[in-house]
Enzyme design. Sequence first.
Site, mmCIF file in Angstrom:
data_model
loop_
_atom_site.group_PDB
_atom_site.id
_atom_site.type_symbol
_atom_site.label_atom_id
_atom_site.label_comp_id
_atom_site.label_asym_id
_atom_site.label_seq_id
_atom_site.Cartn_x
_atom_site.Cartn_y
_atom_site.Cartn_z
ATOM 1 N N PHE A 1 10.652 -6.795 -8.446
ATOM 2 C CA PHE A 1 9.485 -6.021 -8.878
ATOM 3 C C PHE A 1 9.901 -5.143 -10.068
ATOM 4 O O PHE A 1 9.649 -3.945 -10.091
ATOM 5 C CB PHE A 1 8.940 -5.154 -7.738
ATOM 6 C CG PHE A 1 8.743 -5.886 -6.438
ATOM 7 C CD1 PHE A 1 7.568 -6.591 -6.193
ATOM 8 C CD2 PHE A 1 9.728 -5.882 -5.460
ATOM 9 C CE1 PHE A 1 7.384 -7.267 -4.992
ATOM 10 C CE2 PHE A 1 9.558 -6.554 -4.255
ATOM 11 C CZ PHE A 1 8.389 -7.252 -4.031
ATOM 12 N N CYS B 1 6.940 3.697 -2.693
ATOM 13 C CA CYS B 1 5.818 4.603 -2.920
ATOM 14 C C CYS B 1 4.918 4.676 -1.692
ATOM 15 O O CYS B 1 3.807 5.208 -1.755
ATOM 16 C CB CYS B 1 5.011 4.175 -4.151
ATOM 17 S SG CYS B 1 4.322 2.519 -4.060
#
Length: 445
Positions: A307, A402
Site C-alpha cells: 500500500f 489508521c
Amino acid sequence: MARFFKPTKRIVSDTKHKEVTVTRLDHLGAGIAHLDRKPVFIPGLLPDERALVQLTDNKKQYARAKVIKRLTDSPERITPQCPVYDQCGGCNLQHLSHSAQVSAKRQSLGELMAKFALGADKETATAFEQEAPVTGETWQYRRSARFSLRVESGKGLCFGFRQEQSKAIVDIDHCPVLAASLNALLPPLRELLAQLQGRRNLGHVELVEADNGPVVLIRHLKPFSDPDMTRIQQFADSHHVMLFLAPEPDEVIQLTGDMPSYTVNDLTLQFSPKDFIQVNRTVNARMIAQALDWLDIQPQDRVLDLFCGLGNFSLPLAQKAQQVVGVEGVDEMVQRASANAALNQLTNTAFYQGNLEQGIESFSWARDGFDKVLLDPARAGAAGVMKEVAALSPSRILYVSCNPSTLARDSQVLLQQGYQLQRLGMLDMFPHTGHLESMALFIRT
C-alpha cells in the site's frame, strides 16, 4: 416475485431522560456510559461527567444517546476554539484538552490490542507498555481539506464543511486546524466562486498546502464560460496558486503553476491534488523517522512496502536499504512513485500494481522474499494479505494503521503465525478528532 429492501426508520420507544455517568471514551471519541449494563455511546461527553441524556438508538447489545443537559464537567473539559464546533462534522474532541486526547487514544489503542490481539482483558490492557506518542502542532496542522459548496436561495453561496451525518453545509471563513496559508485563501476564494456565472454547477473545492505553494482544485459539473475562466485565471495569478480543474471525478486538469510537491528526508515527492498524502506534515516526518528506526533497516536489506502510495515510506526506506519493492492497487500511484524515485535518483526501487485484497503469493515480486515488510493500508486494513506476509517470513513487520480495530484484527494473524508484538505507539496525526493512528512492530520469534 422479487422483494426489494426498504429501509425502516429507527424507532426508539424509550425517550425518557436518563441520568448517566461516563466512564471512558471509545476509540472514536464518544463517551461511554452504561444503562442496565448496556453500553451507551454519547458524543460530546467526557469521562466522569454526569448528564441527562435521551436515547436515539436502542439496540440489543448497545445504545446511542444525545445530551439533554450536562450536570457536571470534567476538569479536562475546555472551550473549543472553533466558533462552529457544535455544528461542524470535522472535529469532535475540541472540548477535551489535547493532553487528555492523547491519553484517551493511547488507552483505546491499548484496550483494543489487549482484547482482540493479545487475548487479555481490560484490566491487563496496560500490561504492554506503549512507546511515547508521535505528536506535532495541535492547531493549523492540516495541510489539505475539502470544502463543500452549494448555492441556496436567499443565502447565496454556502462554503464550508458538512454537518455530521448530514448533507447540510456549515458555512465557515476560518478553520483553526487548517494551515495558515490555506485559511488566508478562504475569503478571496469564496468571493471568486460566488461571482462565477456557473456557481450553481460547482461541486466542491480542495485546498492543499504543498511545500512549493498553495494548491486549489475546483470540481465543476459543467464547463465554465469564458468570463468565468478569465476570473479563475486572474485569481490564480494574483494569489500565486497552482490551480487545477476537475470536470470529472477522476479527471484533473492543471491550469497554472508547477507540479505540487512536499519534502521529507531531503527527498522531493510530487503529487496530484487528487492523490492521498498525509495531512499532518510534522507528524508524517516523525512517523517516517520512527518507522525507519523500528525496522532497523540495514544496507543489505530487501524491503517490501505494501500500500505504498506515491512513495511516502518507500523512498526514505530506499535511502538505507539495498532494495525496496513498493506495491499499490492504483496504477496511477504506482507511476507516481516510480517517477518520484527517478526524480530523487533512487535506482534501488521497483514499484508494481497489484490487487492486494487477492493476496500476494502469485506476484513475481514476492518470489525472492524480503527481510523487512511495511504495511500502510486504508481503514479496511489488510486482512487479505496478512497470512502471506507472515509466510514471507521477514524478520520484522511494521504495520502503520489508521484504524485500531482492523490493526487489532490483522495482528491476530501475525501472532498466530509466530510473530511477537514488540513495539506499539500512537500517532497524533489528527488532533481534536476521534481518528486514531498507530504503529505496531512485530518480530519473528
